[in-house]
Design a protein around this motif. Structure first.
Motif, short mmCIF file in Angstrom:
data_model
loop_
_atom_site.label_atom_id
_atom_site.label_comp_id
_atom_site.label_asym_id
_atom_site.label_seq_id
_atom_site.Cartn_x
_atom_site.Cartn_y
_atom_site.Cartn_z
N SER A 122 0.82 -1.21 0.00
CA SER A 122 0.00 0.00 0.00
C SER A 122 0.85 1.27 0.00
O SER A 122 0.38 2.35 -0.36
CB SER A 122 -0.91 0.01 1.23
OG SER A 122 -0.14 -0.09 2.43
N ALA A 123 2.13 1.15 0.36
CA ALA A 123 3.02 2.31 0.38
C ALA A 123 3.47 2.72 -1.02
O ALA A 123 4.11 3.77 -1.19
CB ALA A 123 4.24 2.02 1.25
N GLY A 124 3.12 1.91 -2.03
CA GLY A 124 3.48 2.26 -3.40
C GLY A 124 4.96 2.12 -3.68
O GLY A 124 5.70 1.46 -2.94
N GLY A 125 5.40 2.75 -4.76
CA GLY A 125 6.81 2.70 -5.15
C GLY A 125 7.64 3.73 -4.40
O GLY A 125 7.16 4.41 -3.50
N HIS A 126 8.90 3.85 -4.79
CA HIS A 126 9.78 4.83 -4.16
C HIS A 126 9.29 6.26 -4.42
O HIS A 126 8.75 6.57 -5.49
CB HIS A 126 11.20 4.70 -4.69
CG HIS A 126 11.88 3.43 -4.28
ND1 HIS A 126 13.15 3.11 -4.67
CD2 HIS A 126 11.45 2.39 -3.50
CE1 HIS A 126 13.50 1.93 -4.16
NE2 HIS A 126 12.47 1.48 -3.45
N PHE A 127 9.50 7.13 -3.45
CA PHE A 127 9.18 8.55 -3.62
C PHE A 127 10.11 9.12 -4.69
O PHE A 127 11.33 9.12 -4.54
CB PHE A 127 9.37 9.27 -2.28
CG PHE A 127 8.98 10.72 -2.29
CD1 PHE A 127 7.80 11.15 -2.88
CD2 PHE A 127 9.80 11.67 -1.67
CE1 PHE A 127 7.44 12.49 -2.87
CE2 PHE A 127 9.44 13.00 -1.65
CZ PHE A 127 8.26 13.41 -2.26
N ASN A 128 9.52 9.61 -5.79
CA ASN A 128 10.31 9.99 -6.96
C ASN A 128 9.70 11.18 -7.68
O ASN A 128 9.29 11.10 -8.84
CB ASN A 128 10.40 8.76 -7.90
CG ASN A 128 11.30 9.01 -9.10
OD1 ASN A 128 12.20 9.85 -9.06
ND2 ASN A 128 11.05 8.28 -10.18
N PRO A 129 9.62 12.34 -7.00
CA PRO A 129 8.97 13.51 -7.62
C PRO A 129 9.69 14.03 -8.86
O PRO A 129 9.07 14.67 -9.71
CB PRO A 129 9.00 14.55 -6.49
CG PRO A 129 10.13 14.12 -5.61
CD PRO A 129 10.12 12.63 -5.65
N ALA A 130 10.99 13.76 -9.00
CA ALA A 130 11.75 14.22 -10.16
C ALA A 130 11.64 13.27 -11.35
O ALA A 130 12.14 13.57 -12.44
CB ALA A 130 13.22 14.42 -9.80
#
Length: 213
Positions: A122-130
């Motif tokens: 549920s936490a999804g993938g890596h935090f990757n705003p760029a």
């Protein structure tokens, strides 16, 4: 004789009136001086209060923003805490955890603030705003959520400070950990190889904690 008597009385009366008038002027002058002194003291005290307020406001602005995270394992047990502190550039993460498997483990920030056991997908993938590639060994990486591996000791504990310059606790920024929907810390079963896509081949997610104020 009466004429002289009246003249003397008038002279005495005049002297008395003159003396009273002088005392009255002195008293008024003293009162005015006292009032002026009190006003000056009041102004000084008010100035001190205002200055104190300014200094207090400055201290509050300088105070680092922090967030505390509790990590849980697949059975819902608390296995660690992580304190995040906003720095001039990025954040510092102080992680303390117990009851983890000995060895090297991937440690990432994931894109969604949900930690639903037992797999924590549920936490999804890596935090990757760029929107770049994963890993420090890739040409256009790493993700903002990519961090160095954890080394868990034989007693199942880890105590580590990590600096991440790619994220912030400042709300409203694209790379904010406190974005709408939240973010989460995830510890993996294996090591992150820092190049495999999309997440470093770190294996199952064995602990998770939602990042919030």
């Amino acid at each position: 004789m009466k004429k002289w008597y009246y003249l003397i009385m008038m002279l005495v009366l005049a002297l008395v009136l003159t003396a009273c008038g002088g005392n009255s002027s002195n008293e008024e002058g003293s009162s005015s001086d006292n009032d002026s002194t009190m006003e000056n003291e009041g102004s000084t005290e008010e100035g001190t209060t205002e200055e104190g307020t300014t200094e207090e406001g400055t201290k509050e602005e300088e105070t680092a923003e922090t967030a505390m995270v509790t990590l849980k394992d697949a059975e819902g047990n608390d296995v660690g805490t992580a304190e995040i502190t906003e720095e001039n550039k990025g954040v510092t993460i102080n992680l303390q955890a117990t009851d983890l498997p000995e060895g090297t483990h991937g440690f990432h920030i994931h894109e969604t603030g949900k930690c639903e056991a037992p797999d924590f997908k549920s936490a999804g993938g890596h935090f990757n705003p760029a929107d770049v590639s994963h890993g420090t060994e890739t040409d256009d990486g790493p993700h903002a959520g990519d961090m160095e591996n954890l080394e868990v000791s034989a007693d199942g504990t880890v105590d580590k400070e990590i600096m991440n310059e790619k994220v912030t606790l400042v709300e409203g920024e694209d790379n904010s950990l406190l974005k709408e929907g939240g973010t989460a810390f995830v510890i993996h079963a294996g090591a992150d190889d820092m190049e495999s896509q999309p997440s470093g081949d770190a294996g199952d997610r064995i602990a998770c904690g939602v990042i919030e104020k």
